[in-house]
Design a protein around this motif. Structure first.
Motif, PDB file in Angstrom:
ATOM      1  N   SER A  44       0.840  -1.201   0.000  1.00 39.29           N
ATOM      2  CA  SER A  44       0.000   0.000   0.000  1.00 39.29           C
ATOM      3  C   SER A  44       0.871   1.244   0.000  1.00 39.29           C
ATOM      4  N   ALA A  45       0.502   2.228  -0.809  1.00 37.35           N
ATOM      5  CA  ALA A  45       1.252   3.488  -0.845  1.00 37.35           C
ATOM      6  C   ALA A  45       0.977   4.313   0.407  1.00 37.35           C
ATOM      7  N   ASP A  46      -0.217   4.165   0.995  1.00 41.32           N
ATOM      8  CA  ASP A  46      -0.595   4.953   2.167  1.00 41.32           C
ATOM      9  C   ASP A  46       0.154   4.531   3.422  1.00 41.32           C
ATOM     10  N   THR A  47       0.245   3.221   3.636  1.00 43.79           N
ATOM     11  CA  THR A  47       0.770   2.719   4.907  1.00 43.79           C
ATOM     12  C   THR A  47       2.085   1.961   4.771  1.00 43.79           C
ATOM     13  N   SER A  48       2.516   1.673   3.569  1.00 39.72           N
ATOM     14  CA  SER A  48       3.685   0.829   3.289  1.00 39.72           C
ATOM     15  C   SER A  48       3.495  -0.587   3.820  1.00 39.72           C
ATOM     16  N   GLU A  49       2.252  -0.933   4.106  1.00 38.64           N
ATOM     17  CA  GLU A  49       1.920  -2.261   4.610  1.00 38.64           C
ATOM     18  C   GLU A  49       1.860  -3.262   3.461  1.00 38.64           C
ATOM     19  N   VAL A  50       2.396  -4.457   3.690  1.00 37.86           N
ATOM     20  CA  VAL A  50       2.294  -5.530   2.705  1.00 37.86           C
ATOM     21  C   VAL A  50       0.877  -6.085   2.797  1.00 37.86           C
ATOM     22  N   LEU A  51       0.123  -5.943   1.719  1.00 33.45           N
ATOM     23  CA  LEU A  51      -1.274  -6.376   1.702  1.00 33.45           C
ATOM     24  C   LEU A  51      -1.422  -7.821   1.251  1.00 33.45           C
ATOM     25  N   GLU A  52      -0.504  -8.257   0.402  1.00 32.10           N
ATOM     26  CA  GLU A  52      -0.585  -9.608  -0.134  1.00 32.10           C
ATOM     27  C   GLU A  52       0.788 -10.003  -0.670  1.00 32.10           C
ATOM     28  N   LYS A  75       3.840   7.326 -21.596  1.00 26.72           N
ATOM     29  CA  LYS A  75       3.353   8.680 -21.311  1.00 26.72           C
ATOM     30  C   LYS A  75       4.133   9.244 -20.135  1.00 26.72           C
ATOM     31  N   GLU A  76       4.080  10.535 -19.974  1.00 22.87           N
ATOM     32  CA  GLU A  76       4.702  11.182 -18.829  1.00 22.87           C
ATOM     33  C   GLU A  76       3.706  11.198 -17.674  1.00 22.87           C
ATOM     34  N   LEU A  77       4.193  10.946 -16.484  1.00 27.29           N
ATOM     35  CA  LEU A  77       3.340  10.947 -15.299  1.00 27.29           C
ATOM     36  C   LEU A  77       2.882  12.374 -15.019  1.00 27.29           C
ATOM     37  N   PRO A  78       1.574  12.580 -14.891  1.00 27.80           N
ATOM     38  CA  PRO A  78       1.082  13.937 -14.611  1.00 27.80           C
ATOM     39  C   PRO A  78       1.612  14.449 -13.269  1.00 27.80           C
ATOM     40  N   GLU A  79       1.888  15.723 -13.208  1.00 31.53           N
ATOM     41  CA  GLU A  79       2.390  16.321 -11.981  1.00 31.53           C
ATOM     42  C   GLU A  79       1.345  16.176 -10.880  1.00 31.53           C
ATOM     43  N   GLY A  80       1.797  15.782  -9.720  1.00 27.79           N
ATOM     44  CA  GLY A  80       0.894  15.642  -8.581  1.00 27.79           C
ATOM     45  C   GLY A  80       0.109  14.340  -8.546  1.00 27.79           C
ATOM     46  N   ALA A  81       0.410  13.408  -9.444  1.00 27.03           N
ATOM     47  CA  ALA A  81      -0.296  12.121  -9.458  1.00 27.03           C
ATOM     48  C   ALA A  81      -0.007  11.376  -8.161  1.00 27.03           C
ATOM     49  N   ASP A  82      -1.053  10.868  -7.545  1.00 23.51           N
ATOM     50  CA  ASP A  82      -0.904  10.163  -6.278  1.00 23.51           C
ATOM     51  C   ASP A  82      -0.761   8.668  -6.499  1.00 23.51           C
ATOM     52  N   PRO A  83       0.249   8.051  -5.858  1.00 22.14           N
ATOM     53  CA  PRO A  83       0.410   6.598  -5.972  1.00 22.14           C
ATOM     54  C   PRO A  83      -0.673   5.879  -5.173  1.00 22.14           C
ATOM     55  N   ILE A  84      -1.131   4.766  -5.708  1.00 24.05           N
ATOM     56  CA  ILE A  84      -2.119   3.926  -5.031  1.00 24.05           C
ATOM     57  C   ILE A  84      -1.415   2.790  -4.307  1.00 24.05           C
ATOM     58  N   GLY A  85      -0.430   2.207  -4.977  1.00 13.56           N
ATOM     59  CA  GLY A  85       0.322   1.110  -4.375  1.00 13.56           C
ATOM     60  C   GLY A  85       1.365   0.581  -5.330  1.00 13.56           C
ATOM     61  N   GLU A  86       2.118  -0.387  -4.834  1.00 14.99           N
ATOM     62  CA  GLU A  86       3.240  -0.911  -5.605  1.00 14.99           C
ATOM     63  C   GLU A  86       3.235  -2.436  -5.590  1.00 14.99           C
ATOM     64  N   PHE A  87       3.667  -3.002  -6.705  1.00 15.55           N
ATOM     65  CA  PHE A  87       3.866  -4.442  -6.847  1.00 15.55           C
ATOM     66  C   PHE A  87       5.366  -4.659  -7.015  1.00 15.55           C
ATOM     67  N   ASP A 140      -8.344  -3.725 -12.558  1.00 17.19           N
ATOM     68  CA  ASP A 140      -7.885  -5.037 -12.088  1.00 17.19           C
ATOM     69  C   ASP A 140      -6.781  -4.889 -11.042  1.00 17.19           C
ATOM     70  N   LEU A 141      -5.855  -3.955 -11.262  1.00 17.85           N
ATOM     71  CA  LEU A 141      -4.759  -3.750 -10.319  1.00 17.85           C
ATOM     72  C   LEU A 141      -5.237  -3.065  -9.030  1.00 17.85           C
ATOM     73  N   ASN A 142      -6.185  -2.172  -9.172  1.00 12.09           N
ATOM     74  CA  ASN A 142      -6.744  -1.455  -8.022  1.00 12.09           C
ATOM     75  C   ASN A 142      -7.368  -2.392  -7.001  1.00 12.09           C
ATOM     76  N   ARG A 143      -7.902  -3.500  -7.464  1.00 14.90           N
ATOM     77  CA  ARG A 143      -8.566  -4.462  -6.568  1.00 14.90           C
ATOM     78  C   ARG A 143      -7.603  -5.014  -5.514  1.00 14.90           C
ATOM     79  N   TYR A 144      -6.339  -5.040  -5.796  1.00 17.28           N
ATOM     80  CA  TYR A 144      -5.365  -5.535  -4.830  1.00 17.28           C
ATOM     81  C   TYR A 144      -5.212  -4.614  -3.619  1.00 17.28           C
ATOM     82  N   PHE A 145      -5.649  -3.368  -3.752  1.00 19.54           N
ATOM     83  CA  PHE A 145      -5.467  -2.394  -2.694  1.00 19.54           C
ATOM     84  C   PHE A 145      -6.737  -2.084  -1.927  1.00 19.54           C
ATOM     85  N   LYS A 146      -7.804  -2.829  -2.180  1.00 22.21           N
ATOM     86  CA  LYS A 146      -9.089  -2.590  -1.482  1.00 22.21           C
ATOM     87  C   LYS A 146      -9.371  -3.640  -0.465  1.00 22.21           C
TER      88      LYS A 146
END
Length: 146
Positions: A44-52, A75-87, A140-146
Motif C-alpha cells: 500500500s502506498a498509504d501505509t507501506s503495509e504488505v497487503l498480499e 506517457k509522462e506521469l502527470p504532476e501531482g499524481a498520487d500513488p495507489i500502491g506498488e507491486f 484489475d490492479l486497483n482491486r489488490y489495494f481494497k
C-alpha cells in the motif's frame, strides 16, 4: 560525387533506423522476465503495509497476464499524481559459473507502481518508465489495494 551521395544515403538510413528504435519502450520484452519472479509483494502506498504476497507460479503468471503489457502506452506521469500502491517482483539470484546453488534469498528485480488515472511507473534493470494503461488494467490492479 558518388562517394558523397553514398555517405549521405547511409546517414539518412542510420537516422531513420535509429528513430524507429527510440519510439518507445516495448514492455512486452519484459513479460518473460516478470513471469520469472518467485514472489510478488503488494504494498500500500498509504501505509507501506504488505497487503498480499503471491508465491504460487500460477498466481504470478496470472498477475503478469493481468498487466496486459502489450497495451501500455508510454506517457509522462502527470504532476501531482498520487500513488495507489506498488507491486514488487522478487527472485533468487541467478546461479553463476562455479556456483551450485543460490543463497536462497529473494532480491527485488522489478517494481510496478500504480497511480491514479490509470498511470503506471515501471522500474526494471535500472530503467524507470511511465505508462498509461487501460481502464480495465487499472481496475484489475486497483482491486489488490481494497
Amino acid at each position: 560525387m558518388k562517394k558523397s551521395m553514398m555517405i549521405m544515403l547511409t546517414a539518412v538510413l542510420v537516422l531513420l533506423c535509429g528513430c524507429q528504435t527510440g519510439e518507445g519502450a516495448d514492455t512486452s520484452d519484459y513479460k518473460d522476465d516478470m513471469a520469472k519472479a518467485q514472489e510478488i509483494t503488494v504494498v500500500s502506498a498509504d501505509t507501506s503495509e504488505v497487503l498480499e504476497t503471491m508465491t504460487a507460479k500460477e498466481d504470478i503468471e496470472d498477475f503478469v497476464q493481468t498487466l496486459r503489457l502489450d497495451e501500455w502506452e508510454s506517457k509522462e506521469l502527470p504532476e501531482g499524481a498520487d500513488p495507489i500502491g506498488e507491486f514488487v517482483f522478487s527472485q533468487e539470484e541467478t546461479v553463476k559459473n562455479g556456483q551450485t546453488e543460490t543463497d536462497g534469498r529473494l532480491y527485488d528485480m522489478a517494481a510496478v507502481t500504480l497511480y491514479e488515472d490509470s498511470y503506471i511507473q515501471f522500474e526494471i534493470s535500472g530503467l524507470d518508465m511511465t505508462f498509461k494503461v487501460s481502464q480495465k488494467t487499472a481496475d484489475d490492479l486497483n482491486r489488490y489495494f481494497k
